[in-house]
Design a protein around this motif. Structure first.
Motif, short mmCIF file in Angstrom:
data_model
loop_
_atom_site.label_atom_id
_atom_site.label_comp_id
_atom_site.label_asym_id
_atom_site.label_seq_id
_atom_site.Cartn_x
_atom_site.Cartn_y
_atom_site.Cartn_z
N THR A 97 -8.38 -5.06 3.84
CA THR A 97 -8.51 -3.84 4.63
C THR A 97 -8.42 -4.24 6.09
N ILE A 98 -7.43 -3.72 6.79
CA ILE A 98 -7.16 -4.14 8.17
C ILE A 98 -7.01 -2.91 9.06
N LEU A 154 -0.45 -13.98 4.93
CA LEU A 154 -1.36 -14.09 3.80
C LEU A 154 -1.53 -15.54 3.37
N GLN A 155 -2.32 -15.77 2.33
CA GLN A 155 -2.57 -17.12 1.83
C GLN A 155 -1.32 -17.65 1.13
N GLN A 156 -1.11 -18.94 1.25
CA GLN A 156 0.06 -19.56 0.64
C GLN A 156 0.09 -19.29 -0.87
N ASP A 159 0.71 -4.10 -3.66
CA ASP A 159 0.95 -2.79 -3.02
C ASP A 159 0.52 -2.85 -1.56
N VAL A 160 1.14 -1.97 -0.75
CA VAL A 160 0.80 -1.82 0.66
C VAL A 160 0.65 -0.33 0.95
N ILE A 214 -3.87 -3.74 1.71
CA ILE A 214 -2.92 -4.62 1.03
C ILE A 214 -3.60 -5.15 -0.23
N THR A 215 -3.01 -4.90 -1.38
CA THR A 215 -3.53 -5.48 -2.62
C THR A 215 -2.60 -6.60 -3.06
#
Length: 300
Positions: free
Chosen positions: A159-160, A102-104, A110-111, A151-152
């Motif tokens: 959305t992956i 993810l971004q730094q 949540d997952v 992933i929130t």
């Protein structure tokens, strides 16, 4: 007498058991010819009709999922998608571990996996402090699995698509973010703006286009200019204020003589319509005269 009634009741219960057992159908056809239990239907075959609005929504979603925007290779070897451009896919295999970077500084809230039983997803981190990066470790338990992952985070929602193959896999999935590009351009423009502001005089002239190679000598009155410069066409003599205590005369010097020079007073400076190489500002006459000489040195 009481014992006789008890014995009679027990005997009647034992005699009734076989009849009850015969009423339970067999689980398969091997015992007594009973029919096998039907298979459990996991997904209903009942069709759901969508109206025009809903069908259009599905069409838009499919356009995004099937958008041809392709990922690129990141500097860290990751498969890098432009966030929001299309549906990203992470391909994994049961014998390898995949990851989603993810971004730094981004924090996961949540997952949710469509198949949380056969896909194992655990958290990990890279770096520390303000530079910490969250990494999701992804591992399928079998090949031939397809599901999706939501992933929130504190910044966005991902959305992956997850797909497992027998041998092909992506070690790292990461993202480019449009706001990072916009922020980089905003920083660039802000820097340029600061440079332009620092290089711009109150007259609006850019310092980079001006020649300040002038020196001043002679007296040191209160009205002595703070700077003299030229843009190659005009000469500018700037004072401390727009209304100096005295208005000195401007003369050009050369060949042993003084020649009055015409100028315009604009704001806090004299503007002369030519480049002066040697001049003087004079107030008074004779022994009471105050004189500041101006000399231009060649070069920039």
């Amino acid at each position: 007498m009481k014992n006789q009634f008890w014995a009679l009741g027990a005997l009647m219960t034992i005699l009734a058991l076989p009849a009850f057992a015969q009423q339970v159908p067999a689980l398969d056809g091997s015992a007594g010819g009973g029919a096998a239990l039907p298979a459990v239907q996991m997904i209903s075959n009942t069709p759901v009709l969508l109206d025009a609005k809903e069908a259009h929504g599905i069409k838009l979603a499919n356009q995004w999922k099937q958008h041809p925007d392709k990922p690129v290779r990141g500097n860290d070897g990751s498969v890098k998608y432009l966030f929001g451009a299309t549906l990203p896919t992470l391909a994994c295999t049961p014998l390898q571990v995949c990851s989603i970077k993810l971004q730094q500084g981004e924090i996961v809230n949540d997952v949710h996996a469509g198949d949380a039983v056969r896909w194992k997803i655990t958290p990990a981190t890279e770096g520390n402090g303000a530079g910490e990066t969250t990494v999701l470790i992804v591992k399928p338990t079998d090949a031939g699995l397809v599901t999706n992952l939501i992933i929130t985070t504190d910044r966005r929602i991902y959305t992956i698509k997850l797909a497992s193959t027998r041998k092909d896999w992506m070690p790292v999935l990461s993202f480019d973010y449009p706001e990072d590009v916009n922020r980089a351009w905003a920083t660039y423009y802000e820097k340029r703006s600061r440079q332009a502001l620092g290089n711009t005089m109150t007259s609006g002239q850019n310092v980079a286009n001006l020649d300040f190679n002038f020196s001043m000598s002679g007296d040191n009155p209160s009205w002595k200019p703070v700077r003299v410069y030229t843009d190659g066409v005009k000469t500018y003599i700037q004072f401390t204020s727009a209304s100096p205590s005295e208005s000195p005369a401007l003369v050009a010097l050369g060949g042993g003589k003084e020649e009055l020079v015409n100028y315009r007073m604009i704001g806090d400076r004299y503007v002369v319509d030519k480049v002066l190489d040697h001049a003087a500002l004079i107030v008074g006459v004779g022994s009471a005269q105050t004189k500041v000489e101006i000399n231009r040195t060649r070069g920039r």
